[in-house]
Design a protein around this motif. Structure first.
Motif, PDB file in Angstrom:
ATOM      1  N   VAL A  74      -1.756  -1.200  -3.945  1.00 55.33           N
ATOM      2  CA  VAL A  74      -2.827  -0.229  -3.727  1.00 55.33           C
ATOM      3  C   VAL A  74      -2.223   1.165  -3.608  1.00 55.33           C
ATOM      4  N   TYR A  75      -2.683   2.080  -4.455  1.00 54.10           N
ATOM      5  CA  TYR A  75      -2.281   3.481  -4.370  1.00 54.10           C
ATOM      6  C   TYR A  75      -3.426   4.298  -3.767  1.00 54.10           C
ATOM      7  N   LEU A  76      -3.164   4.950  -2.650  1.00 58.23           N
ATOM      8  CA  LEU A  76      -4.130   5.890  -2.102  1.00 58.23           C
ATOM      9  C   LEU A  76      -3.865   7.259  -2.725  1.00 58.23           C
ATOM     10  N   CYS A  77      -4.906   7.855  -3.292  1.00 54.76           N
ATOM     11  CA  CYS A  77      -4.773   9.096  -4.059  1.00 54.76           C
ATOM     12  C   CYS A  77      -5.603  10.211  -3.430  1.00 54.76           C
ATOM     13  N   VAL A 126       0.854  -1.185   0.000  1.00 58.31           N
ATOM     14  CA  VAL A 126       0.000   0.000   0.000  1.00 58.31           C
ATOM     15  C   VAL A 126       0.885   1.228   0.000  1.00 58.31           C
ATOM     16  N   LYS A 127       0.656   2.100  -0.970  1.00 55.88           N
ATOM     17  CA  LYS A 127       1.419   3.352  -1.031  1.00 55.88           C
ATOM     18  C   LYS A 127       0.501   4.513  -0.724  1.00 55.88           C
ATOM     19  N   PHE A 128       0.933   5.375   0.186  1.00 54.31           N
ATOM     20  CA  PHE A 128       0.139   6.583   0.423  1.00 54.31           C
ATOM     21  C   PHE A 128       1.035   7.762   0.748  1.00 54.31           C
ATOM     22  N   GLY A 129       0.424   8.916   0.661  1.00 55.67           N
ATOM     23  CA  GLY A 129       1.087  10.194   0.889  1.00 55.67           C
ATOM     24  C   GLY A 129       0.147  11.258   0.361  1.00 55.67           C
ATOM     25  N   GLY A 130       0.621  12.473   0.280  1.00 56.73           N
ATOM     26  CA  GLY A 130      -0.230  13.519  -0.281  1.00 56.73           C
ATOM     27  C   GLY A 130      -0.932  14.339   0.777  1.00 56.73           C
ATOM     28  N   SER A 131      -1.679  15.329   0.314  1.00 57.57           N
ATOM     29  CA  SER A 131      -2.288  16.307   1.212  1.00 57.57           C
ATOM     30  C   SER A 131      -3.346  15.698   2.114  1.00 57.57           C
ATOM     31  N   PHE A 132      -4.033  14.622   1.671  1.00 55.04           N
ATOM     32  CA  PHE A 132      -5.097  14.072   2.504  1.00 55.04           C
ATOM     33  C   PHE A 132      -4.548  13.498   3.809  1.00 55.04           C
ATOM     34  N   HIS A 188      -4.717  -1.138  -7.602  1.00 54.88           N
ATOM     35  CA  HIS A 188      -5.902  -0.352  -7.277  1.00 54.88           C
ATOM     36  C   HIS A 188      -5.530   1.105  -7.057  1.00 54.88           C
ATOM     37  N   LEU A 189      -6.316   2.008  -7.628  1.00 49.85           N
ATOM     38  CA  LEU A 189      -6.193   3.448  -7.400  1.00 49.85           C
ATOM     39  C   LEU A 189      -7.453   3.891  -6.666  1.00 49.85           C
ATOM     40  N   ILE A 190      -7.321   4.312  -5.411  1.00 47.02           N
ATOM     41  CA  ILE A 190      -8.516   4.634  -4.628  1.00 47.02           C
ATOM     42  C   ILE A 190      -8.338   5.953  -3.887  1.00 47.02           C
ATOM     43  N   ASP A 191      -9.436   6.489  -3.446  1.00 45.49           N
ATOM     44  CA  ASP A 191      -9.489   7.802  -2.806  1.00 45.49           C
ATOM     45  C   ASP A 191      -9.122   7.683  -1.327  1.00 45.49           C
ATOM     46  N   GLY A 192      -7.986   8.256  -0.961  1.00 46.50           N
ATOM     47  CA  GLY A 192      -7.566   8.206   0.432  1.00 46.50           C
ATOM     48  C   GLY A 192      -8.386   9.083   1.355  1.00 46.50           C
ATOM     49  N   THR A 193      -9.150  10.017   0.790  1.00 52.19           N
ATOM     50  CA  THR A 193      -9.975  10.884   1.630  1.00 52.19           C
ATOM     51  C   THR A 193     -11.289  10.219   2.025  1.00 52.19           C
ATOM     52  N   MET A 194     -11.665   9.157   1.316  1.00 53.25           N
ATOM     53  CA  MET A 194     -12.906   8.446   1.640  1.00 53.25           C
ATOM     54  C   MET A 194     -12.665   7.536   2.839  1.00 53.25           C
ATOM     55  N   PRO A 195     -13.470   7.644   3.883  1.00 48.70           N
ATOM     56  CA  PRO A 195     -13.276   6.780   5.052  1.00 48.70           C
ATOM     57  C   PRO A 195     -13.310   5.302   4.678  1.00 48.70           C
ATOM     58  N   HIS A 196     -12.270   4.586   5.093  1.00 43.33           N
ATOM     59  CA  HIS A 196     -12.162   3.136   4.930  1.00 43.33           C
ATOM     60  C   HIS A 196     -12.252   2.697   3.470  1.00 43.33           C
ATOM     61  N   SER A 197     -11.667   3.504   2.597  1.00 41.73           N
ATOM     62  CA  SER A 197     -11.715   3.178   1.168  1.00 41.73           C
ATOM     63  C   SER A 197     -10.947   1.890   0.855  1.00 41.73           C
ATOM     64  N   ILE A 198      -9.913   1.575   1.624  1.00 36.44           N
ATOM     65  CA  ILE A 198      -9.169   0.336   1.365  1.00 36.44           C
ATOM     66  C   ILE A 198     -10.073  -0.875   1.567  1.00 36.44           C
ATOM     67  N   LEU A 199     -10.790  -0.892   2.674  1.00 39.68           N
ATOM     68  CA  LEU A 199     -11.676  -2.025   2.962  1.00 39.68           C
ATOM     69  C   LEU A 199     -12.790  -2.118   1.930  1.00 39.68           C
ATOM     70  N   LEU A 200     -13.357  -0.971   1.547  1.00 34.99           N
ATOM     71  CA  LEU A 200     -14.443  -0.967   0.578  1.00 34.99           C
ATOM     72  C   LEU A 200     -13.981  -1.458  -0.795  1.00 34.99           C
ATOM     73  N   GLU A 201     -12.744  -1.142  -1.145  1.00 40.08           N
ATOM     74  CA  GLU A 201     -12.217  -1.581  -2.439  1.00 40.08           C
ATOM     75  C   GLU A 201     -11.872  -3.072  -2.432  1.00 40.08           C
ATOM     76  N   THR A 221      13.679   9.162  -4.224  1.00 36.71           N
ATOM     77  CA  THR A 221      13.073   8.461  -5.357  1.00 36.71           C
ATOM     78  C   THR A 221      11.573   8.724  -5.375  1.00 36.71           C
ATOM     79  N   ASN A 222      10.960   8.490  -6.499  1.00 39.02           N
ATOM     80  CA  ASN A 222       9.513   8.632  -6.622  1.00 39.02           C
ATOM     81  C   ASN A 222       8.828   7.522  -5.834  1.00 39.02           C
ATOM     82  N   ALA A 223       7.970   7.882  -4.885  1.00 40.49           N
ATOM     83  CA  ALA A 223       7.353   6.893  -4.003  1.00 40.49           C
ATOM     84  C   ALA A 223       6.436   5.939  -4.759  1.00 40.49           C
ATOM     85  N   ASP A 224       5.750   6.417  -5.797  1.00 34.68           N
ATOM     86  CA  ASP A 224       4.889   5.540  -6.595  1.00 34.68           C
ATOM     87  C   ASP A 224       5.722   4.456  -7.276  1.00 34.68           C
TER      88      ASP A 224
END
Length: 293
Positions: free
Chosen positions: A206-209, A31-37, A265-278, A187-190
């Motif tokens: 899984v990429y959290l976006c 699982v990769k995450f980062g960003g403003s969220f 998977h490319l999913i929305d990290g701002t959505m609560p529990h998006s990993i589980l839903l995906e 390095t580029n995290a993605d």
């Protein structure tokens, strides 16, 4: 006696998740995450909860994190003005030291702490202990480029990570690499996550976006594309559906799929529990990229 509708709904959710839990038990997810969220506590704790859930149902999880906003803040506090070359950030020796410290000493340990709060078992891993790289010499179009201490990953030393997984730890890895002489590179995290997923034999990447996934119309969330084959990607790039922000993730996804990762998977990290839903529902909430048929 009538069944409470809320209880019935909860039961249906659990039953829908069951075959996925059975299928993925013993698999490895990256699982990769980062960003403003990730700047909000709610998002950080929500993601940590999902990661611990995955581990609790028997999925081995490795996290690769970014840290762009935190790095920008640290550079500002150090009174370092960003330098750009052809639209890309140049990383000098002082900057790479700040990047390494921010990623390894601040962000990595913060992620570990959030997972511990949820009773998970994280272990901090400095990227330079895993990623081998060389100086990046070409941009994404193959043009020569000099960005200083920005690295291109050449290999992943995965034995340490496999050992941690066997001991039921969740490795939290920063995207710092080092070359044969010991020089550190950002390095580029993605890209780092894709290389790691391929090296470890991950079943899912899984990429959290900051966005829901791939949208046919970037201004219309309802135009979400739930699933595409890797062979559809070139046409989507040509149409502009895959824009600049998503390009590193999608290109890394293709490399991961080519190297044996089952799905990305490319999913929305701002959505609560998006990993589980995906992962644990039939419909999902983001975009999955699959092998060509």
């Amino acid at each position: 006696m009538p069944v409470d509708i809320n209880i019935q709904a909860k039961t249906e959710v659990l039953l829908e998740a069951l075959p996925y839990i059975q299928t993925f038990k013993g698999s490895t997810f990256v699982v990769k995450f980062g960003g403003s969220f990730m700047d909000t506590e709610r998002a950080r704790i929500g993601v940590a909860t999902d990661l611990v859930f995955l581990a609790t149902v028997g999925i081995h999880v490795i996290v690769v994190h970014g840290g762009g906003p935190a790095i920008n803040k640290a550079m500002s506090e150090a009174l370092i003005e960003p330098v750009w070359k052809n639209g890309l950030r140049y990383t000098d020796e002082r900057t790479v030291q700040i990047v390494e410290k921010t990623l390894n000493e601040n962000i990595n340990l913060s992620v570990c702490e959030n997972i511990q709060i949820q009773k998970g078992h994280p272990i901090a891993v400095k990227g330079q202990d895993v990623f081998r790289c060389k100086r990046l010499e070409e941009d994404s179009d193959g043009n020569p480029v000099d960005l200083g201490y920005v690295g291109s990953i050449t290999s992943v030393e995965s034995s340490r990570l496999k050992r941690y997984l066997e001991q039921d730890y969740m490795p939290i890895v920063s995207p710092i690499g080092r070359d044969a002489e010991g020089q550190l590179y950002n390095t580029n995290a993605d890209t780092a996550a894709a290389h790691l997923a391929a090296a470890i034999g991950a079943r899912r990447l899984v990429y959290l976006c900051d966005v829901p996934g791939l949208l046919r119309d970037k201004d219309d969330p309802s135009s979400l594309i739930s699933s595409i084959s890797q062979e559809e990607v070139p046409a989507m790039k040509a149409e502009g559906i895959i824009g600049t922000g998503m390009l590193p993730k999608v290109e890394s996804a293709i490399n991961a799929l080519t190297s044996g990762v089952h799905r990305v998977h490319l999913i929305d990290g701002t959505m609560p529990h998006s990993i589980l839903l995906e992962i644990f529902t039939d419909k999902g909430v983001g975009t999955e990229i699959v092998h060509a048929s």
